[in-house]
Design a protein around this motif. Sequence first.
Motif, PDB file in Angstrom:
ATOM      1  N   VAL A   1     -47.399  -5.479  20.029  1.00 12.18           N
ATOM      2  CA  VAL A   1     -47.234  -4.863  18.716  1.00 12.18           C
ATOM      3  C   VAL A   1     -48.879  -4.770  18.082  1.00 12.18           C
ATOM      4  N   ALA A   2     -49.517  -5.868  18.316  1.00 10.83           N
ATOM      5  CA  ALA A   2     -50.957  -5.822  17.600  1.00 10.83           C
ATOM      6  C   ALA A   2     -51.740  -4.887  18.105  1.00 10.83           C
ATOM      7  N   PRO A   3     -51.692  -4.360  19.435  1.00 11.43           N
ATOM      8  CA  PRO A   3     -52.364  -3.251  20.192  1.00 11.43           C
ATOM      9  C   PRO A   3     -52.487  -1.907  19.033  1.00 11.43           C
ATOM     10  N   VAL A   4     -51.335  -1.726  18.379  1.00 13.48           N
ATOM     11  CA  VAL A   4     -51.401  -0.635  17.563  1.00 13.48           C
ATOM     12  C   VAL A   4     -52.498  -0.905  16.313  1.00 13.48           C
ATOM     13  N   ALA A   5     -52.504  -1.810  15.722  1.00  9.72           N
ATOM     14  CA  ALA A   5     -53.440  -2.174  14.905  1.00  9.72           C
ATOM     15  C   ALA A   5     -54.781  -1.831  15.469  1.00  9.72           C
ATOM     16  N   TRP A   6     -54.928  -2.615  16.484  1.00  4.25           N
ATOM     17  CA  TRP A   6     -56.334  -2.650  17.136  1.00  4.25           C
ATOM     18  C   TRP A   6     -56.826  -1.072  17.306  1.00  4.25           C
ATOM     19  N   ALA A   7     -55.973  -0.456  18.069  1.00  2.43           N
ATOM     20  CA  ALA A   7     -56.152   1.160  18.290  1.00  2.43           C
ATOM     21  C   ALA A   7     -56.485   1.739  16.911  1.00  2.43           C
ATOM     22  N   ALA A   8     -55.560   1.741  15.872  1.00  2.00           N
ATOM     23  CA  ALA A   8     -55.944   2.295  14.546  1.00  2.00           C
ATOM     24  C   ALA A   8     -57.279   1.767  14.154  1.00  2.00           C
ATOM     25  N   ARG A   9     -57.620   0.518  14.393  1.00  2.00           N
ATOM     26  CA  ARG A   9     -58.830   0.155  13.735  1.00  2.00           C
ATOM     27  C   ARG A   9     -60.252   0.692  14.534  1.00  2.00           C
ATOM     28  N   LEU A  10     -59.942   1.059  15.681  1.00  2.00           N
ATOM     29  CA  LEU A  10     -60.899   1.590  16.762  1.00  2.00           C
ATOM     30  C   LEU A  10     -60.819   3.134  16.548  1.00  2.00           C
ATOM     31  N   GLY A  11     -59.709   3.859  16.224  1.00  2.00           N
ATOM     32  CA  GLY A  11     -59.646   5.339  15.928  1.00  2.00           C
ATOM     33  C   GLY A  11     -59.500   5.923  17.173  1.00  2.00           C
ATOM     34  N   LEU A  12     -58.549   5.087  18.140  1.00  2.89           N
ATOM     35  CA  LEU A  12     -58.407   5.419  19.599  1.00  2.89           C
ATOM     36  C   LEU A  12     -56.842   5.521  19.514  1.00  2.89           C
ATOM     37  N   PRO A  13     -56.381   6.221  20.759  1.00  6.58           N
ATOM     38  CA  PRO A  13     -54.805   6.513  20.826  1.00  6.58           C
ATOM     39  C   PRO A  13     -54.458   5.201  21.642  1.00  6.58           C
ATOM     40  N   LEU A  14     -53.420   5.005  21.558  1.00  4.95           N
ATOM     41  CA  LEU A  14     -52.559   3.946  22.397  1.00  4.95           C
ATOM     42  C   LEU A  14     -51.819   4.335  23.541  1.00  4.95           C
ATOM     43  N   LEU A  15     -52.243   3.707  24.728  1.00  7.44           N
ATOM     44  CA  LEU A  15     -51.617   4.274  26.017  1.00  7.44           C
ATOM     45  C   LEU A  15     -50.339   4.047  26.105  1.00  7.44           C
ATOM     46  N   ASP A  16     -49.141   4.600  26.543  1.00  6.81           N
ATOM     47  CA  ASP A  16     -47.878   4.331  26.760  1.00  6.81           C
ATOM     48  C   ASP A  16     -47.501   3.700  27.816  1.00  6.81           C
ATOM     49  N   ALA A  17     -48.233   2.462  27.998  1.00  6.80           N
ATOM     50  CA  ALA A  17     -48.322   1.539  29.085  1.00  6.80           C
ATOM     51  C   ALA A  17     -48.474   0.076  29.114  1.00  6.80           C
ATOM     52  N   ASP A  18     -48.321  -0.736  29.941  1.00 15.27           N
ATOM     53  CA  ASP A  18     -48.940  -2.042  29.821  1.00 15.27           C
ATOM     54  C   ASP A  18     -49.319  -2.656  31.229  1.00 15.27           C
ATOM     55  N   ALA A  19     -49.457  -3.818  31.364  1.00 17.24           N
ATOM     56  CA  ALA A  19     -49.873  -4.162  32.740  1.00 17.24           C
ATOM     57  C   ALA A  19     -48.858  -5.360  33.035  1.00 17.24           C
ATOM     58  N   MET A  20     -47.710  -5.626  32.577  1.00 21.74           N
ATOM     59  CA  MET A  20     -46.536  -6.522  33.062  1.00 21.74           C
ATOM     60  C   MET A  20     -45.132  -5.981  32.872  1.00 21.74           C
ATOM     61  N   GLY A  21     -44.877  -5.247  31.908  1.00 19.75           N
ATOM     62  CA  GLY A  21     -43.507  -4.851  31.587  1.00 19.75           C
ATOM     63  C   GLY A  21     -42.823  -6.017  30.917  1.00 19.75           C
ATOM     64  N   ARG A  22     -43.350  -7.097  30.553  1.00 20.17           N
ATOM     65  CA  ARG A  22     -42.806  -8.387  29.749  1.00 20.17           C
ATOM     66  C   ARG A  22     -44.002  -8.960  29.272  1.00 20.17           C
ATOM     67  N   ALA A  23     -44.145 -10.481  29.404  1.00 19.19           N
ATOM     68  CA  ALA A  23     -45.259 -11.242  28.947  1.00 19.19           C
ATOM     69  C   ALA A  23     -45.064 -12.294  30.218  1.00 19.19           C
ATOM     70  N   PHE A  24     -46.304 -12.792  30.496  1.00 21.62           N
ATOM     71  CA  PHE A  24     -46.740 -13.736  31.363  1.00 21.62           C
ATOM     72  C   PHE A  24     -47.908 -14.555  30.813  1.00 21.62           C
ATOM     73  N   PRO A  25     -48.030 -15.801  31.296  1.00 27.30           N
ATOM     74  CA  PRO A  25     -49.014 -16.894  30.684  1.00 27.30           C
ATOM     75  C   PRO A  25     -50.273 -16.572  31.061  1.00 27.30           C
ATOM     76  N   GLU A  26     -50.572 -16.154  32.343  1.00 27.02           N
ATOM     77  CA  GLU A  26     -52.085 -16.298  32.994  1.00 27.02           C
ATOM     78  C   GLU A  26     -52.577 -14.869  33.010  1.00 27.02           C
ATOM     79  N   VAL A  27     -54.073 -14.844  33.251  1.00 27.57           N
ATOM     80  CA  VAL A  27     -54.747 -13.727  33.360  1.00 27.57           C
ATOM     81  C   VAL A  27     -54.331 -12.643  34.414  1.00 27.57           C
ATOM     82  N   GLN A  28     -54.308 -13.624  35.909  1.00 24.43           N
ATOM     83  CA  GLN A  28     -54.200 -12.759  36.703  1.00 24.43           C
ATOM     84  C   GLN A  28     -52.817 -12.130  36.891  1.00 24.43           C
ATOM     85  N   MET A  29     -51.914 -12.568  36.085  1.00 27.01           N
ATOM     86  CA  MET A  29     -50.585 -12.026  36.168  1.00 27.01           C
ATOM     87  C   MET A  29     -50.387 -10.633  35.716  1.00 27.01           C
TER      88      MET A  29
END
Length: 392
Positions: free
Chosen positions: A147-175
């Motif tokens: 959810v927060a990337p919506v705020a970050w994108a708006a603050r930066l004046g950038l679009p939000l990409l309709d994608a992510d790197a997990m499809g869920r949540a994981f706890p570690e950086v390499q996941m």
Amino acid sequence: MCRHGRFSGFVVGRQHSGDRCRTVTLRRHPPVVKAPRMQARITLEDVAALARGCAVLGTGGGGDVRPGAIAARRAIREHGEVPLVSLDELPGDALVLPLSGIGAPTVSHEMIHGEDEPVRIAEEVERIFGRPPAAVMSSEIGGGNGVAPVAWAARLGLPLLDADAMGRAFPEVQMVSMYVAGIPADLVVMADVAGNVVTIRPVDGLWSERIARAVCVAAGSSALMADYVLTARECAGAVIEGTVSRAIAVGRATEGAADPLAALTAELGAVRLLTGKLADLDRRTTGGFARGTATVEGTGDDRGRTLTLEIQNENLVALEDGRVRAMVPDLITVVDTQTATAVQTEALRYGQRVTVLAWPCDPLWRTPKGLETAGPRAFGYDLDYLPVEKIA
């Protein structure tokens, strides 16, 4: 919803990071026919549904969605609605900035991200690459990090990409999907609420986790992070597409439903593992993670049954009488039985009436590299992965 299926081949390309350029072998996926994308921008009216969907996809982690939703609404009011774009809509050399909070959800409840961290990270990325980012992407669609990337994108004046790197949540950086796709993790930029900015040049994904986690702990176990800053061309086949739209659809599934739990279960294609009340909870924050176990005792038709959840930020394994009912990387989420609202691991309380749902992960995570990265053994469980649809 996404391009990820079975890994089917390789292509040699160039990986750029600042003034470095290396030849890498990237796994590519076969093209799929994508359905027309109806969601063109994120509006004030979309935030509530997005937050509900991200909470469900967070499998108990990813951070509380409420602060992110508040920040998203405020940013939209101040900066306008956020365009939601696909990779096809970006130039091939456009820089995509993946952002996420890193740390223990316990801490993030009390130490909220400020407005300046994404700006500092974007400025550092522009300094390194010599050009500014063209779009923001959520590193994980689950929880507050979706959810927060919506705020970050708006603050930066950038679009939000309709994608992510997990499809869920994981706890570690390499996941993340980029690591599974074989892309080098040679740049991590972090910022904290105190104004510190740290640039890390790790030798691989595992080192990115070790060093970023140490920096996060030094920052009070909560920081904002950008890793795998890629061009749109490099993102193709290495990120999970359509997940922002998917989260909104999941969130809208229960709106006005006579039976919200049934509506959510159907939307997810989930298996109901148990309905009952939270009978026991062991939770602690250590090493930048929230860890513990939760025990749910069955009620109604499930009376006499007990389900135990193993937790590391997210719900990782569900066991009933010692038998595994579901396991990571498949998704396991606890929801309120009456409202079907997801309950984060940090919000679990004794006596809560809950239902535990489980459903299949993105096919990416069921590949050998995906299971090596985020399967049960990656978390220390001596378990051979079995799909939830075969064991639940």
